[in-house]
Design an enzyme around this catalytic site. Structure first.
Site, short mmCIF file in Angstrom:
data_model
loop_
_atom_site.label_atom_id
_atom_site.label_comp_id
_atom_site.label_asym_id
_atom_site.label_seq_id
_atom_site.Cartn_x
_atom_site.Cartn_y
_atom_site.Cartn_z
N HIS A 1 6.38 -1.34 -3.43
CA HIS A 1 6.64 -1.65 -1.82
C HIS A 1 6.62 -0.13 -1.09
O HIS A 1 7.72 0.40 -0.79
CB HIS A 1 7.71 -2.29 -1.53
CG HIS A 1 8.04 -3.71 -2.25
ND1 HIS A 1 9.16 -4.42 -2.55
CD2 HIS A 1 7.10 -4.43 -2.55
CE1 HIS A 1 8.78 -5.51 -2.92
NE2 HIS A 1 7.73 -5.59 -3.08
C1 LIG Z 1 1.85 -6.64 -7.43
C2 LIG Z 1 2.28 -6.69 -5.99
C3 LIG Z 1 3.44 -7.75 -5.72
C4 LIG Z 1 3.72 -7.83 -4.69
N1 LIG Z 1 4.51 -8.78 -4.05
C5 LIG Z 1 4.96 -8.84 -3.01
C6 LIG Z 1 5.43 -10.14 -2.41
O1 LIG Z 1 5.78 -11.15 -3.05
N2 LIG Z 1 6.40 -10.12 -1.24
C7 LIG Z 1 6.26 -8.91 -0.23
O2 LIG Z 1 6.58 -9.05 0.75
N3 LIG Z 1 5.46 -7.83 -0.49
C8 LIG Z 1 4.87 -7.93 -2.00
N4 LIG Z 1 4.06 -6.75 -2.48
C9 LIG Z 1 4.05 -5.68 -1.10
C10 LIG Z 1 3.15 -6.13 -0.14
O3 LIG Z 1 2.00 -6.81 -0.32
C11 LIG Z 1 3.05 -4.95 0.73
O4 LIG Z 1 4.19 -4.17 1.09
C12 LIG Z 1 1.96 -5.08 2.09
O5 LIG Z 1 0.87 -5.63 1.73
C13 LIG Z 1 1.93 -3.53 2.62
O6 LIG Z 1 1.03 -3.83 3.59
P1 LIG Z 1 0.46 -2.71 4.49
O7 LIG Z 1 -0.47 -3.44 5.87
O8 LIG Z 1 1.22 -1.38 4.64
O9 LIG Z 1 -0.71 -2.15 3.47
P2 LIG Z 1 -1.91 -3.06 2.46
O10 LIG Z 1 -1.43 -4.39 2.52
O11 LIG Z 1 -1.83 -2.32 1.12
O12 LIG Z 1 -3.28 -2.83 3.43
C14 LIG Z 1 -3.90 -1.53 3.45
C15 LIG Z 1 -5.28 -1.60 3.68
O13 LIG Z 1 -5.93 -0.37 4.17
C16 LIG Z 1 -6.96 -0.18 3.53
N5 LIG Z 1 -7.42 1.23 3.61
C17 LIG Z 1 -6.79 2.27 3.04
N6 LIG Z 1 -7.17 3.43 3.34
C18 LIG Z 1 -8.27 2.95 4.14
C19 LIG Z 1 -9.36 3.80 4.91
N7 LIG Z 1 -9.26 4.89 4.79
N8 LIG Z 1 -10.21 3.14 5.33
C20 LIG Z 1 -10.28 1.89 5.70
N9 LIG Z 1 -9.40 0.94 4.83
C21 LIG Z 1 -8.42 1.64 4.38
C22 LIG Z 1 -6.96 -0.59 1.85
O14 LIG Z 1 -8.03 -0.80 1.12
C23 LIG Z 1 -6.00 -1.92 2.04
O15 LIG Z 1 -6.87 -2.95 2.10
C24 LIG Z 1 3.51 -6.51 -3.59
C25 LIG Z 1 2.81 -5.60 -3.95
C26 LIG Z 1 2.31 -5.52 -5.02
C27 LIG Z 1 1.37 -4.42 -5.60
#
Ligand SMILES: Cc1cc2nc3c(=O)[nH]c(=O)nc-3n(C[C@H](O)[C@H](O)[C@H](O)COP(=O)(O)OP(=O)(O)OC[C@H]3O[C@@H](n4cnc5c(N)ncnc54)[C@H](O)[C@@H]3O)c2cc1C
Length: 501
Positions: free
Chosen positions: A430
């Site tokens: 996270h």
């Molecule tokens: C194994 C695992 C299990 C988890 N289980 C849970 C759970 O059960 N419940 C929960 O609440 N959380 C869980 N999490 C955490 C949760 O999934 C994340 O906190 C959440 O998805 C983060 O959201 P975000 O929008 O910050 O980033 P992300 O969901 O990571 O999305 C970011 C996106 O931006 C894209 N990106 C990055 N840089 C660029 C760029 N320069 N140009 C274009 N695209 C780009 C990436 O490819 C990605 O698709 C888990 C994480 C993992 C790894």
């Protein structure tokens, strides 16, 4: 959609990243009638194609095959998703609202209005409805969790069934490798399709390199198309927009901000990761812990102290490196895979880290402090006690000084161990807080509206904006804040987005 190279595409809003934060903003804005373009570095995958198999999932759904992480006083793997749906595609589907005490503290320290006292409840409720969040049904609890529950009840520890976003889950047990049935409502099957249905456009394999500004205001992004192997084809293309939303995740968003010349000193700092550790238990009888939902049960006994315990179980090829021993001993332990169960503990970190930009990659520094190390050992001790109370023969706690525990007594005395960071098999899932939200531009990167302080029309809406550790899984909170940011962008509160369920 394949844009013509060199011809700037136009949109009202360009959203970078389609994970928990980006997909929510894109869908909400598109459904409110705005012209939205989503740019995603990863590809769009058919769940059936990867089938929940770890090798295929690591190759296609994870960034750098799951080998991203932090260095400091130890090395901490921090796997990230890189696909349409971001990390939601490979997460466990667990959905928690942040505890009231956390929201109250955030409101007090950051000045973000309407968090505590049900202030964020309308946004949470909207996300929960859209993701069909519901408690895991008893039939899918899984035998590992059932054993753990028995041990927790025997010790009088408070726990419960977890609520998840898995509509029609069949308990395939491979959530972290992409739900093979598309049951888990990761954003690739929930918010992204909503955005597309409302007319948004999606460019996959498109990596944003930097934000473009015009007279100090965000005016679009410069991106590169990638081939299926992830190599840039060298021809940049530009999306011009009235507003830019960065949602690349807490390790990548600060890199983009820095590369775009945005100077706020807080960007990249205050990284929180919820350091976590897994504990394996071996029983005399077959457990078959792969059956059912791997993360279906939790203990909230220690949650007020910043330690959160919940289920987890992974396929044998992923489990093997975490099973201690070599040669015949390791082989014997792995042969007992059907008698294993595992749970994990995460801590609400008081440690902090920093993300620097090494070219377009994040260089992540994190120092696991003594308090958080003690908290991890306390969490391990509690899990071990529960497993012994449930009848475990031995427990493998992921701690160098005590690789194997054989009795309740050994589990109880575990907190006496002084663990250095490298003694603990720490992982983290996270990453949060690297462009944190708050009213004061000296201490926060992003205003409560989601707009970057000092850069009009540039928004951040992902895990970066959380003002600290929520102490439990963050996706729902990221999505609730993203919902609020979208509402603000269309000129109102949540009511501006009403009309859709
Ligand atoms: C194994 C695992 C299990 C988890 N289980 C849970 C759970 O059960 N419940 C929960 O609440 N959380 C869980 N999490 C955490 C949760 O999934 C994340 O906190 C959440 O998805 C983060 O959201 P975000 O929008 O910050 O980033 P992300 O969901 O990571 O999305 C970011 C996106 O931006 C894209 N990106 C990055 N840089 C660029 C760029 N320069 N140009 C274009 N695209 C780009 C990436 O490819 C990605 O698709 C888990 C994480 C993992 C790894």
């Amino acid at each position: 959609v394949t844009p013509a190279h060199g011809t700037p595409e136009r949109a009202q809003v360009v959203v970078v990243g389609t994970g928990a934060g980006g997909a929510v903003v894109a869908a909400e804005l598109a459904e409110a009638g705005l012209d939205v373009v989503m740019l995603e570095e990863g590809d769009r995958h058919d769940r059936v194609a990867t089938g929940g198999a770890p090798p295929a999932a690591l190759r296609t759904l994870y960034r750098d095959r799951g080998l991203t992480g932090a260095v400091g006083n130890t090395v901490i793997p921090i796997p990230l998703g890189c696909a349409v749906g971001g990390t939601t595609v490979t997460n466990s589907g667990t959905c928690w609202r942040a505890p009231e005490a956390v929201l109250r503290a955030w409101e007090a320290t950051s000045g973000i209005p309407r968090l505590a006292g049900d202030g964020l409840a309308p946004e949470y409720a909207r996300v929960e409805r859209r993701l069909h969040v519901a408690p895991v049904p008893e039939a899918l609890l899984g035998p590992g969790a059932a054993l753990f529950r028995r041990g927790a009840v025997a010790l009088g520890l408070r726990g419960g069934v977890i609520a998840r976003n898995a509509l029609g889950c069949r308990g395939a047990g491979v959530c972290a490798f992409g739900c093979p049935h598309g049951a888990k409502q990761s954003t690739d099957v929930s918010y992204v399709p909503r955005a597309l249905d409302a007319g948004a456009r999606l460019h996959v394999r498109t990596r944003v390199e930097r934000v473009l500004t015009d007279a100090g205001r965000a005016a679009g992004v410069l991106a590169r198309r990638l081939d299926p192997a992830g190599r840039a084809d060298g021809k940049p293309f530009v999306v011009r927009a009235d507003a830019v939303v960065l949602a690349a995740g807490a390790l990548l968003t600060p890199v983009l901000l820095r590369r775009s010349g945005i100077a706020s000193p807080t960007i990249g700092r205050h990284l929180r990761i919820h350091p976590a550790i897994r504990v394996l238990a071996l029983f005399e009888e077959p457990v078959r812990a792969w059956e059912g939902v791997p993360q279906s049960y939790h203990l909230h006994e220690l949650e007020p102290d910043g330690i959160f315990i919940q289920g987890m179980f992974v396929p044998p090829g992923v489990q093997a490196p975490n099973v201690p021993g070599f040669g015949a001993l390791h082989k014997a332990r792995m042969a007992a895979y059907d008698r294993m169960a595992s749970f994990g503990a995460l801590v609400s970190d008081t440690s902090s880290g920093r993300v620097l930009a090494a070219g377009r990659r994040p260089l992540v520094w994190y120092w696991l402090n003594a308090r958080d190390r003690r908290q991890l050992v306390r969490g391990v001790s509690t899990i071990a006690r529960v497993f012994f109370a449930a009848g475990a023969r031995e427990v493998l706690p992921g701690l160098r000084q005590r690789p194997v525990l054989r009795s309740m007594r050994e589990a109880e005395t575990l907190p006496d161990v002084q663990a250095r960071a490298a003694d603990l098999e720490v992982m983290a899932f996270h990453p949060l807080g690297t462009a944190r939200m708050g009213v004061d531009a000296r201490t926060a990167a992003v205003a409560p509206s989601g707009e970057v302080h000092g850069v009009p029309r540039l928004y951040v809406a992902d895990g970066s904006i959380l003002p600290g550790s929520p102490g439990l899984n963050p996706q729902l909170t990221i999505m609730a804040l993203a919902t609020r940011i979208a509402a603000g962008m269309v000129g109102g509160r949540l009511s501006a987005l009403d009309g859709a369920p």
